[in-house]
Scaffold this active site. Structure first.
Site, PDB file in Angstrom:
ATOM      1  N   TYR A  32      23.070  26.590  16.467  1.00 22.63           N
ATOM      2  CA  TYR A  32      22.609  25.954  17.699  1.00 22.63           C
ATOM      3  C   TYR A  32      22.419  26.944  18.843  1.00 22.63           C
ATOM      4  O   TYR A  32      23.161  27.917  18.992  1.00 22.63           O
ATOM      5  CB  TYR A  32      23.602  24.875  18.118  1.00 22.63           C
ATOM      6  CG  TYR A  32      23.876  23.875  17.024  1.00 22.63           C
ATOM      7  CD1 TYR A  32      22.866  23.052  16.541  1.00 22.63           C
ATOM      8  CD2 TYR A  32      25.139  23.764  16.456  1.00 22.63           C
ATOM      9  CE1 TYR A  32      23.117  22.134  15.530  1.00 22.63           C
ATOM     10  CE2 TYR A  32      25.396  22.846  15.442  1.00 22.63           C
ATOM     11  CZ  TYR A  32      24.380  22.034  14.980  1.00 22.63           C
ATOM     12  OH  TYR A  32      24.620  21.136  13.973  1.00 22.63           O
ATOM     13  N   ASP A  71      22.432  26.016  22.523  1.00 26.11           N
ATOM     14  CA  ASP A  71      22.702  24.785  23.263  1.00 26.11           C
ATOM     15  C   ASP A  71      21.965  24.664  24.591  1.00 26.11           C
ATOM     16  O   ASP A  71      21.622  23.558  25.008  1.00 26.11           O
ATOM     17  CB  ASP A  71      24.204  24.645  23.495  1.00 26.11           C
ATOM     18  CG  ASP A  71      24.962  24.342  22.214  1.00 26.11           C
ATOM     19  OD1 ASP A  71      24.371  23.725  21.315  1.00 26.11           O
ATOM     20  OD2 ASP A  71      26.138  24.738  22.108  1.00 26.11           O
ATOM     21  N   GLU A 120      17.992  24.259  23.590  1.00 19.57           N
ATOM     22  CA  GLU A 120      17.673  23.116  22.742  1.00 19.57           C
ATOM     23  C   GLU A 120      18.129  21.784  23.358  1.00 19.57           C
ATOM     24  O   GLU A 120      17.409  20.789  23.284  1.00 19.57           O
ATOM     25  CB  GLU A 120      18.328  23.304  21.370  1.00 19.57           C
ATOM     26  CG  GLU A 120      17.702  24.435  20.572  1.00 19.57           C
ATOM     27  CD  GLU A 120      18.425  24.733  19.274  1.00 19.57           C
ATOM     28  OE1 GLU A 120      17.801  25.336  18.375  1.00 19.57           O
ATOM     29  OE2 GLU A 120      19.623  24.382  19.143  1.00 19.57           O
ATOM     30  N   TYR A 157      31.541  19.649  20.804  1.00 21.44           N
ATOM     31  CA  TYR A 157      32.199  20.759  21.496  1.00 21.44           C
ATOM     32  C   TYR A 157      32.163  20.576  23.008  1.00 21.44           C
ATOM     33  O   TYR A 157      31.168  20.123  23.575  1.00 21.44           O
ATOM     34  CB  TYR A 157      31.516  22.088  21.150  1.00 21.44           C
ATOM     35  CG  TYR A 157      32.397  22.998  20.325  1.00 21.44           C
ATOM     36  CD1 TYR A 157      33.408  23.751  20.915  1.00 21.44           C
ATOM     37  CD2 TYR A 157      32.252  23.084  18.947  1.00 21.44           C
ATOM     38  CE1 TYR A 157      34.232  24.574  20.166  1.00 21.44           C
ATOM     39  CE2 TYR A 157      33.065  23.906  18.183  1.00 21.44           C
ATOM     40  CZ  TYR A 157      34.059  24.645  18.801  1.00 21.44           C
ATOM     41  OH  TYR A 157      34.881  25.453  18.057  1.00 21.44           O
ATOM     42  N   TYR A 173      32.576  22.776  26.538  1.00 18.10           N
ATOM     43  CA  TYR A 173      32.581  24.111  27.138  1.00 18.10           C
ATOM     44  C   TYR A 173      32.973  23.989  28.607  1.00 18.10           C
ATOM     45  O   TYR A 173      32.446  23.148  29.330  1.00 18.10           O
ATOM     46  CB  TYR A 173      31.196  24.750  27.054  1.00 18.10           C
ATOM     47  CG  TYR A 173      30.731  25.080  25.656  1.00 18.10           C
ATOM     48  CD1 TYR A 173      31.028  26.315  25.070  1.00 18.10           C
ATOM     49  CD2 TYR A 173      29.979  24.170  24.913  1.00 18.10           C
ATOM     50  CE1 TYR A 173      30.593  26.620  23.788  1.00 18.10           C
ATOM     51  CE2 TYR A 173      29.544  24.468  23.632  1.00 18.10           C
ATOM     52  CZ  TYR A 173      29.854  25.693  23.072  1.00 18.10           C
ATOM     53  OH  TYR A 173      29.424  25.994  21.802  1.00 18.10           O
ATOM     54  N   ASP A 205      21.681  39.131  37.853  1.00 19.62           N
ATOM     55  CA  ASP A 205      20.744  39.930  38.651  1.00 19.62           C
ATOM     56  C   ASP A 205      21.544  40.609  39.761  1.00 19.62           C
ATOM     57  O   ASP A 205      21.722  40.055  40.847  1.00 19.62           O
ATOM     58  CB  ASP A 205      19.644  39.035  39.215  1.00 19.62           C
ATOM     59  CG  ASP A 205      18.631  39.810  40.064  1.00 19.62           C
ATOM     60  OD1 ASP A 205      18.745  41.047  40.143  1.00 19.62           O
ATOM     61  OD2 ASP A 205      17.739  39.164  40.642  1.00 19.62           O
ATOM     62  N   ASP A 235      15.055  47.385  40.572  1.00 20.86           N
ATOM     63  CA  ASP A 235      15.673  46.066  40.633  1.00 20.86           C
ATOM     64  C   ASP A 235      15.974  45.668  39.192  1.00 20.86           C
ATOM     65  O   ASP A 235      15.068  45.420  38.403  1.00 20.86           O
ATOM     66  CB  ASP A 235      14.713  45.074  41.292  1.00 20.86           C
ATOM     67  CG  ASP A 235      15.382  43.741  41.606  1.00 20.86           C
ATOM     68  OD1 ASP A 235      16.560  43.565  41.239  1.00 20.86           O
ATOM     69  OD2 ASP A 235      14.720  42.881  42.216  1.00 20.86           O
TER      70      ASP A 235
END
Length: 727
Positions: free
Chosen positions: A368, A370, A373, A458, A460, A524, A666
């Site tokens: 997967y 996640d 998808e 699951y 998270y 970033d 950058d």
């Protein structure tokens, strides 16, 4: 005729039950009457009620205030997410856009803010006119993926690009619910279920992404459906109908293929699978209640819904349908100069990769991704006050778009709170031999930004933790329920010596399959400005010259600036230690060191799959633990823009192989946090949370310890709590 009516009744009963379960797990609250809806004419059917306690913007006390009413939200910052009114306008504009209007079928898969160009955001100051507001939309139109830009000022679609057919957009909730209904109208499937001795009314089915395994899976959206028995337990995940897999066409909602290779595998018992507190026969209460009291209130403020200020930190925070949480414009107020200094422009969870290590028919495809998808933000759960987050937490909602473009609210999706676990910020006590009775200690208090998502079984938990010393910790917790495999074995003494189970026998007839978790973060970095360099600081053994010293060896730090992307493709090696710095070569400290931050590694499990294995091609962003790329606003999702059924031809590994210059540019740092999971019996029936983290730590960013002048705790500052009279 009576049998046919009975079958129809069972079908609608099962469908209703699944929809109810799915809605409960994906949407925080269903309104019980129209009076509770915020804006019944514009919201989707999943509009959330505000009847539950909710915290609102209040710069002086963020945990008090009236309930939020999102129908009147307005943007205050260029990075603020789209409001309810703006999403409704986007929907109206799209409905009159010629290609969509002419199409017999189109669905909206994402509606998010198209952030203004980075230089414009960096120049924008509070009080300036708001930058133009635009929406980025991903839609499926007649089977093709479109990327559109909707200009909210002009009410025009200013871009409509047809994307290459190498993948499909994030599934909508409607995709997932209708896919799980498709098998129930297939006679062969129903006969198979009945032959297995399962009552259709006890069926619970899950939509499972297929990955990509060859040309036969191209040119149509596919999903696989597997089912479980709900009989005698809410924890249906522990009762799989093993070996039964249904391939469904997501657009036609037709069954393409049924594979049934588990007829001889029994459905595991329901005994001891229920994880709810109310279902425990012998509840255990080992602890007295605990809470952190803040008599003067929290130290952080939330201004205009999304600007967070705490200690010396200031940053922008918002919910997002794919990433879950986006942290932007992260700045730290220098304790010496009092000036706000840039640290990071943007940070987010870019992609997941969760491959299961079982190549058999019903399991090989379980690899997967996640975020791309399923949508990590779309799967976010409302956080539970006092358990997910402490008493003085502030809660933030997410506002997203359904498949028809109407907005809905994910309530209490993010919480913000201060944490103190008795940790120490810094300390020093002088030895008695010095004759100086010095003991200086400072407590460590942190600010936590938390969200939790339940992606089917699951759970998270992702925390962004800010420390007063300038460190940012990104922490991931794994919990929830294992995806398990049915087996005929009830004890390991029944397993033939040569048979490999692909996991661990957890309970009678239940195998927990070995799997990995990888979370790739987009960072970033803008350390004192956008033009930064990546430096690998190698620690190498040096031998002393003969007679030079009683020592034979020492460690030497050598610095190498990465010139191009391939110089910054990092695989961790235990016996080749290094530090990884992001520096601003044009900004130096008083003594001449370039200012910087370093990535402090953690959660270093690496993928061992063959690089030519189709899942690893798609998840090639896990081939290295660190990547560094030049900033490109189109490169934000490590698995590519379109992830469902993608083939691995548009992802971080492909971009990085261009080997573009990154010195004094950058740049974006990508870090993958990895877990190998060999299940054990303690993971049954629900898993204790396992956590890992990595840090972004100042390295010569400050002239000295930035919390040197912080005061210690004193008794008079703390609340006086009287013991319970019954204690």
């Amino acid at each position: 005729m009576e049998g046919r009516n009975l079958l129809r009744f069972l079908f609608f009963l099962v469908t209703g039950l699944f929809l109810l379960l799915f809605t409960w797990s994906n949407f925080p609250y269903l309104p019980s009457n129209k009076a509770e809806l915020l804006d019944c004419t514009s919201f989707s059917p999943w509009c959330t009620s505000k009847s539950k306690p909710h915290l609102t913007t209040n710069p002086t006390n963020p945990t008090r205030g009236p309930r939020r009413h999102h129908s009147s939200d307005v943007p205050h910052h260029p990075l603020d997410p789209l409001t309810v009114q703006e999403i409704n306008r986007v929907r109206t504009i799209l409905s009159s856009h010629a290609p969509l209007k002419a199409s017999k079928r189109y669905t909206i898969h994402a509606v998010d803010l198209e952030e203004p160009a980075k230089p414009l955001v960096l120049r924008w100051k509070k009080g300036n006119p708001m930058l133009p507001r635009r929406a980025s939309v991903i839609a499926l139109v007649g089977g093709e993926s479109h990327l559109l830009t909707v200009d909210l000022a002009t009410s025009q679609v200013t871009r409509d690009d047809v994307l290459p057919p190498s993948g499909y957009p994030t599934m909508t909730v409607e995709d997932m619910t209708t896919a799980t209904k498709a098998p129930l109208v297939d006679g062969n499937f129903n006969r198979t279920i009945i032959e297995r001795g399962i009552d259709l009314a006890d069926l619970a089915c899950l939509p499972l992404s297929t990955g990509w395994f060859g040309k036969s899976e191209e040119k149509r959206r596919l999903i696989k459906v597997q089912c479980y028995s709900l009989k005698d337990t809410v924890n249906f995940y522990m009762r799989p109908i093993e070996g039964l897999t249904v391939l469904v066409d997501l657009d036609s909602k037709q069954v393409v293929e049924i594979s049934d290779r588990g007829q001889n595998i029994p459905i595991p018992n329901a005994a001891n699978t229920d994880y709810r507190y109310s279902a425990q026969s012998k509840p255990t209460n080992l602890l007295n209640p605990i809470s952190i009291e803040q008599p003067k209130g929290p130290s952080f403020t939330v201004e205009n819904d999304h600007l967070i200020k705490w200690a010396n930190w200031e940053f922008h925070l918002k919910a997002e349908s794919r990433a879950g949480v986006i942290i932007s414009r992260v700045m730290f107020r220098d304790p010496d100069t009092g000036l706000l200094r840039n640290v990071m422009y943007k940070g987010l969870t870019s992609e997941f990769f969760v491959p299961y290590m079982d190549p058999t028919d019903a399991w090989y495809f379980k690899t997967y991704m996640d975020a791309g998808e399923y949508g990590f933000g779309l799967q976010a759960m409302p956080l539970d006050p006092l358990n997910d987050c402490p008493r003085n937490a502030y809660y933030m909602d997410g506002v997203f778009a359904a498949a028809d473009g109407t907005p809905f609210v994910q309530s209490n999706m993010i919480c913000i709170f201060e944490s103190y676990a008795g940790d120490i910020g810094w300390r020093h006590a002088e030895s008695p031999i010095t004759g100086m009775g010095i003991r200086e200690v400072r407590p460590k208090v942190t600010l936590v930004v938390r969200m939790a998502a339940s992606v089917a079984n699951y759970d998270y938990i992702v925390d962004w933790v800010f420390q007063t010393d300038g460190l940012i910790r990104i922490k991931v917790g794994l919990s929830g329920i294992l995806m398990v495999k049915g087996t005929p074995y009830v004890n390991m003494n029944q397993v033939p010596g040569q048979e490999y189970l692909y996991g661990t026998l957890l309970s009678e007839n239940v195998i927990g399959v070995i799997h990995d978790h990888y979370l790739t973060f987009y960072l970033d970095m803008d350390v004192d400005g956008s033009d930064n360099s990546f430096v690998k600081v190698n620690l190498e053994k040096q031998m002393t010259a003969n007679g030079e010293s009683p020592r034979r060896s020492f460690l030497k730090a050598t610095r190498k600036v990465a010139k191009t992307e391939k110089d910054a493709q990092i695989k961790f090696k235990l016996y080749e230690p290094a530090e990884f710095h992001v520096i601003n070569p044009s900004k130096k400290t008083r003594v001449g060191n370039p200012v910087g931050y370093k990535v402090v590694a953690g959660g270093t499990a690496a993928s061992l799959l063959d690089h030519e294995d189709p899942p690893q091609k798609r998840g090639a962003f896990t081939n290295n633990q660190i990547w560094v790329t030049p900033y490109n606003r189109s490169e934000q999702w490590a698995g590519g823009l379109l992830v469902s059924q993608s083939q691995g031809d548009d992802n971080l590994a492909v971009w990085s192989d261009r080997n573009r210059p990154i010195e004094n540019k950058d740049i974006v740092v990508w870090y993958t946090l990895g877990f190998h999971h060999i299940p054990c019996q303690e993971d049954f029936p629900v898993m204790p949370t396992v956590s890992s983290s990595f840090d972004l730590k100042p390295v010569n960013f400050f002239e000295s310890n930035p919390i040197l002048r912080m005061p210690p705790n004193v008794e008079n500052d703390l609340p006086i709590c009287k013991p319970d009279a019954s204690a």
